[in-house]
Design an enzyme around this catalytic site. Structure first.
Site, mmCIF file in Angstrom:
data_model
loop_
_atom_site.group_PDB
_atom_site.id
_atom_site.type_symbol
_atom_site.label_atom_id
_atom_site.label_comp_id
_atom_site.label_asym_id
_atom_site.label_seq_id
_atom_site.Cartn_x
_atom_site.Cartn_y
_atom_site.Cartn_z
ATOM 1 N N CYS A 190 34.840 54.037 -53.560
ATOM 2 C CA CYS A 190 35.198 52.688 -54.679
ATOM 3 C C CYS A 190 36.612 52.632 -54.475
ATOM 4 O O CYS A 190 36.963 52.217 -53.571
ATOM 5 C CB CYS A 190 34.413 52.907 -55.830
ATOM 6 S SG CYS A 190 34.104 51.507 -56.649
ATOM 7 N N HIS A 250 28.862 53.940 -54.599
ATOM 8 C CA HIS A 250 28.875 55.094 -55.153
ATOM 9 C C HIS A 250 27.771 56.112 -54.783
ATOM 10 O O HIS A 250 26.823 56.195 -55.381
ATOM 11 C CB HIS A 250 28.910 55.203 -56.710
ATOM 12 C CG HIS A 250 30.140 54.611 -57.492
ATOM 13 N ND1 HIS A 250 31.084 55.338 -57.907
ATOM 14 C CD2 HIS A 250 30.273 53.110 -57.823
ATOM 15 C CE1 HIS A 250 32.177 54.435 -58.147
ATOM 16 N NE2 HIS A 250 31.600 53.204 -58.232
ATOM 17 N N GLU A 299 27.346 59.322 -54.665
ATOM 18 C CA GLU A 299 27.247 60.296 -55.670
ATOM 19 C C GLU A 299 25.992 59.992 -56.513
ATOM 20 O O GLU A 299 25.502 60.967 -57.015
ATOM 21 C CB GLU A 299 28.477 60.888 -56.247
ATOM 22 C CG GLU A 299 28.800 59.864 -57.323
ATOM 23 C CD GLU A 299 29.781 58.727 -56.929
ATOM 24 O OE1 GLU A 299 29.750 58.304 -55.747
ATOM 25 O OE2 GLU A 299 30.477 58.283 -57.970
HETATM 26 N N1 GLN Z 1 38.761 49.653 -60.018
HETATM 27 C C1 GLN Z 1 37.882 49.072 -58.670
HETATM 28 C C2 GLN Z 1 37.168 47.851 -59.033
HETATM 29 O O1 GLN Z 1 36.814 47.551 -60.007
HETATM 30 C C3 GLN Z 1 37.058 50.436 -58.396
HETATM 31 C C4 GLN Z 1 36.058 50.781 -59.346
HETATM 32 C C5 GLN Z 1 35.588 52.016 -59.273
HETATM 33 O O2 GLN Z 1 36.289 52.910 -58.322
HETATM 34 N N2 GLN Z 1 34.195 52.395 -59.501
HETATM 35 O O3 GLN Z 1 36.774 47.554 -57.934
#
Ligand code: GLN
Length: 549
Positions: free
Chosen positions: A382, A508, A510
Site C-alpha cells: 500500500c 493488503h 497480509e
Molecule cells: N495513505 C495511503 C492511501 O490512502 C496508503 C494507505 C495504506 O497504506 N493503507 O492511499
C-alpha cells in the site's frame, strides 16, 4: 439452529481472549462442525477504522470492506474462513441503529432505554449469523473486562440469552488470570474468584473457566477454583503461556476445552479432530532449517499489534519455506541517506509497511532506493508500494519533486494521486476504497509466477493510487504495472523485472494469509530472501564452495 458460545474476560485485558476463542473454534471445526466467531466491542466508535494504530492496533479489513477489530484477523487465520461486517459489532454501531430507528419513529410513544432497546439490538446482532443457517456454532467474544461500565449491556444481553435459549444452546466460557506471586512462590486464585463473582452479580454464570497462568495448576488448585467458581473440576481449563499462538489449539485440546463445551451443548456425535495440516505447519514452524532477517520499515513499531497481520503472514510464509523469519524493526523516521547502509546492514529482505500521512515517508523512500540499487528483495504494501513509485520517479525518471498529493498537494509531479471517486469524500469513517476487488495479472510477469493464475482478488484500504498519466514513462524505464483492476485500470502491482525481487502492491495481501493458505507474495518474498542470504553466504566463503566441489 445454531448454538452459541460466549467468551468473556476477567481480571485484566490482554489475556488473549481472541486466541482462546479462535482455538476453541478451530477444535470444533476440526471435529466437523461449521463454526464462526464474532467480536462485540464496547467502545463508542462505530468501527475501529478511524482509530490510530497506537490506540487499538491494526484495523483488519474483511472481504466486504468492513474495517474491524484485529481479532477478526486471528479468526480468519485460524479457521481459514472469511468474516464480514456482521462479525464485528461495536457499542457505537448498536446505538447508531437504535437512534436511527427512533428517528424513523419505530418506537413512537416509548421511552428508548438501555434495557430493553439497546440489549434487544445486541441480542438481535448476536444471533444474526446463527440464524443464517450456515453455522452449527457461533462463538461471540465480548471485548473488554467484566466489571467495565462499557461492557455491562453486552453482559446483560448474554444473561438474557442464557435465560431465553434452551440450556444446551448457550455456553459461557470465562477467561481469567491466575497470577504467580514470585515472593510467595504461589499461584493466587482470588482475582479469579472476584471476577467470577462480579460476572455472577451481573447475572451470568460461567460454564467453563479458562485460566491464564505461567505455572501449572495443581489438582488442588483446580478443585479450589471449581469450588469457588461453582463449576465442575473438569471445566477448569489451564491456559499456560505458549511459545506460539498456533500451539494454543493443541494445548486446549489436551485440556479438553472442546469436549467440555460439546458436552455442555449436548453434542455427542463428533469425530476425532482433523488437525494434520495444522500440525505439519507447527512442525515446520518449530524446527526451521534456516533463517532470514527481514527489515520491517514502518512508523508504528512501538506497538507490535499495529502490524499484526503482516507479522503473522511472515510466520505462515516462513513455515512453508522451512525458515525462521527474524523481523528487524527499522523506524522509518530515523533512516537517512547517510545512515541507510548501516541501518539496513545484515538484512535479507525489506518490507515497507502501509501507513498514512507524511511522517516517516522520506526514510521509506531512502530505504526503497537502497533495496533497488543493491538487489535486496523488496516488498512494498500500500503506502510501501506508493513510496517505491515515488522513489523510481525521483531517482530513475529524474522527476526530482515527484510525490504523492497526500504528502505534497502542490507537487508538479503527482505520481501518486487521490482517486477520482475520493475527491468528493469528506467524511472519514468507512469511506476509503475498502474490501476485495479483482486484479488482472500480466502474463510473463513475476506477479504471474507468484500467483499462477491470470486474475486474483485482494483486499484494499486506501484513497490514493498510481497516476496512470505517468505509466508509459515508468514502463519504458523498467518499472512494470503487472497487475491492474480490470474495470478501472487502477494499478495494483508494480515490479522491476531487472531486479531479483522487487514487488509493490496497492492492496493488503497480509489480510488473506492463513495457516492453511499462506499468502503467495509473502511466500515468494521469503523464498527470494532465502536465496539472497545463501548468495551472501557463498560470497563470504568462496573457498569452502571450491573445496566441496
Ligand atoms: N495513505 C495511503 C492511501 O490512502 C496508503 C494507505 C495504506 O497504506 N493503507 O492511499
Amino acid at each position: 439452529m445454531a448454538k452459541y458460545i460466549f467468551v468473556t474476560g476477567g481480571v485484566t485485558s490482554s489475556l488473549g481472549k481472541g486466541i482462546i476463542a479462535a482455538s476453541l473454534a478451530k477444535l470444533l471445526q476440526a471435529r466437523g462442525l461449521r463454526v464462526t466467531i464474532q467480536k462485540f466491542d464496547p467502545y463508542i466508535n462505530v468501527d475501529p477504522g478511524t482509530l490510530n494504530p497506537y490506540e487499538h492496533g491494526e484495523c483488519f479489513v474483511t472481504e466486504d470492506g468492513a474495517e474491524t477489530d484485529l481479532d477478526l484477523g486471528h479468526y480468519e487465520r485460524f479457521l481459514n474462513i472469511y468474516t464480514s461486517q456482521a462479525n464485528n459489532v461495536t457499542t457505537g454501531r448498536i446505538y447508531q441503529t437504535v437512534i436511527n430507528k427512533e428517528r424513523e419513529g419505530a418506537y413512537l410513544g416509548k421511552t428508548v432505554q438501555v434495557v430493553p432497546h439497546i440489549t434487544d439490538e445486541i441480542k438481535r446482532r448476536m444471533q444474526l449469523l446463527g440464524q443464517s443457517g450456515d453455522y452449527d456454532i457461533v462463538i461471540t467474544e465480548i471485548g473488554g473486562t467484566v466489571g467495565d461500565i462499557e461492557s455491562l449491556p453486552f453482559v446483560e444481553a448474554v444473561r438474557q440469552l442464557q435465560w431465553e435459549l434452551p440450556e444446551e444452546d448457550a455456553v459461557v466460557v470465562h477467561l481469567t488470570l491466575i497470577p504467580y506471586l514470585r515472593a510467595a512462590k504461589e499461584l493466587k486464585t482470588k482475582p479469579t474468584q472476584h471476577s467470577v463473582r462480579m460476572l455472577s452479580q451481573e447475572g451470568v454464570h460461567p460454564d467453563v473457566i479458562v485460566c491464564r497462568t505461567e505455572k501449572t495448576l495443581s489438582p488442588e488448585l483446580r478443585r479450589k477454583i471449581a469450588l469457588f467458581c461453582n463449576v465442575k473440576q473438569e471445566a477448569v481449563i489451564e491456559a499456560a503461556d505458549a511459545p506460539t499462538i498456533y500451539e494454543v489449539p493443541l494445548l486446549m485440546m489436551r485440556e479438553g476445552l472442546d469436549k467440555i463445551v460439546l458436552k455442555k451443548m449436548g453434542i455427542s456425535e463428533y469425530r476425532e479432530p482433523e488437525l494434520g495440516k495444522w500440525k505439519e505447519f507447527l512442525d515446520k514452524l518449530k524446527y526451521p532449517k534456516g533463517k532470514v532477517n527481514i527489515g520491517l520499515i514502518g512508523k508504528y513499531l512501538e506497538l507490535q499489534d499495529a502490524y499484526k497481520s503482516i507479522l503473522e503472514s511472515f510466520v505462515h510464509a516462513g513455515a512453508i519455506n522451512e525458515c525462521q523469519v527474524q523481523i528487524v524493526n527499522v523506524h522509518s523516521e530515523f533512516i537517512t541517506q547517510e545512515n541507510v547502509t548501516e541501518k539496513l546492514a545484515g538484512l535479507d529482505g525489506l518490507l515497507v509497511a502501509p501507513g498514512f500521512g507524511h511522517r516517516g515517508v522520506e526514510g521509506k523512500i531512502v530505504a526503497v532506493k537502497y533495496a533497488r540499487e543493491n538487489g535486496l528483495p523488496f516488498f512494498g504494501i500500500c503506502l510501501g508500494m506508493q513510496m517505491a513509485v515515488i522513489e523510481f520517479a525521483r531517482n530513475v525518471l529524474g522527476l526530482g519533486d515527484a510525490h504523492s498529493t497526500e504528502m505534497d498537494p502542490d507537487t508538479k509531479n503527482p505520481v501518486i494521486d487521490l482517486m477520482e471517486e475520493q475527491k468528493k469524500v469528506t467524511a472519514k469513517g468507512g469511506t476509503m476504497r475498502l474490501g476485495a476487488y479483482p486484479c488482472e495479472i500480466r502474463e510473463g510477469s513475476l506477479a504471474s509466477r507468484i500467483y499462477g493464475v491470470p486474475q486474483i482478488s485482494e483486499r484494499h484500504r486506501h484513497r490514493w493510487e498510481f497516476n496512470n498519466r505517468y505509466l508509459e514513462q515508468f514502463e519504458q524505464a523498467g518499472m512494470l504495472a503487472s497487475g491492474k483492476n480490470p474495470a478501472t485500470g487502477l494499478v495494483e502491482i508494480i515490479e522491476l523485472p531487472a531486479h531479483p525481487f522487487f514487488v509493490g502492491v496497492q492492496y493488503h495481501p497480509e489480510l488473506k494469509s492463513t495457516v492453511e493458505n499462506p499468502q503467495p507474495v509473502f511466500v515468494h518474498f521469503i523464498k527470494a530472501a532465502k536465496e539472497f542470504a545463501e548468495k551472501k553466504q557463498e560470497a563470504k566463503n568462496p573457498l569452502m564452495q571450491g573445496e566441496m566441489i
